[in-house]
Enzyme design. Structure first.
Site, mmCIF file in Angstrom:
data_model
loop_
_atom_site.group_PDB
_atom_site.id
_atom_site.type_symbol
_atom_site.label_atom_id
_atom_site.label_comp_id
_atom_site.label_asym_id
_atom_site.label_seq_id
_atom_site.Cartn_x
_atom_site.Cartn_y
_atom_site.Cartn_z
ATOM 1 N N ARG A 18 -36.889 56.076 -22.302
ATOM 2 C CA ARG A 18 -37.574 56.236 -23.697
ATOM 3 C C ARG A 18 -38.343 57.575 -23.412
ATOM 4 O O ARG A 18 -38.210 58.341 -24.290
ATOM 5 C CB ARG A 18 -38.388 55.071 -24.024
ATOM 6 C CG ARG A 18 -37.675 54.017 -24.553
ATOM 7 C CD ARG A 18 -38.610 52.753 -24.601
ATOM 8 N NE ARG A 18 -39.315 52.254 -23.436
ATOM 9 C CZ ARG A 18 -40.332 51.693 -23.481
ATOM 10 N NH1 ARG A 18 -40.888 51.324 -24.770
ATOM 11 N NH2 ARG A 18 -40.884 51.297 -22.385
ATOM 12 N N ASN A 36 -36.665 50.189 -26.421
ATOM 13 C CA ASN A 36 -36.116 48.901 -25.700
ATOM 14 C C ASN A 36 -35.724 47.981 -26.618
ATOM 15 O O ASN A 36 -36.439 47.548 -27.754
ATOM 16 C CB ASN A 36 -37.061 48.487 -24.785
ATOM 17 C CG ASN A 36 -37.067 49.489 -23.611
ATOM 18 O OD1 ASN A 36 -36.612 50.403 -23.306
ATOM 19 N ND2 ASN A 36 -38.231 48.874 -23.015
#
Length: 92
Positions: A18, A36
């Site tokens: 990320r 996520n």
């Protein structure tokens, strides 16, 4: 302006996916978000110039060095005019 939603599967959580995605998006002036998912995958939305969005989609096929990407699903969507790129929390 174009928008793509991607879902990346494999060993992609806990490997800075990320954060690296966010930094790469900022580098190419792509807006959107990344998060996520509870099943261990990562979902992202990329908005921007078609060439820059394509670069982010290709980046997602590799991910950061510690990731092992096994699959990437790409869906075209209508742009929303997002203004920044953010890391979103995991939905439950």
């Amino acid at each position: 302006m174009t928008r793509k939603r991607v879902v990346v599967t494999g060993d992609v959580q806990g490997v800075f996916f990320r954060d690296t995605c966010r930094r790469t998006a900022l580098q190419y002036r792509v807006t959107g978000w990344v998060r996520n998912l509870p099943d261990g995958s990562v979902e992202a939305v990329f908005e921007g110039e078609p060439h820059h969005v394509a670069i982010l989609v290709e980046w997602a096929r590799e991910g950061p060095p510690a990731a092992t990407v096994r699959g990437v699903e790409v869906v075209n969507e209508e742009p929303e005019g997002l203004r920044d790129f953010e890391v979103r929390p995991t939905p439950y």
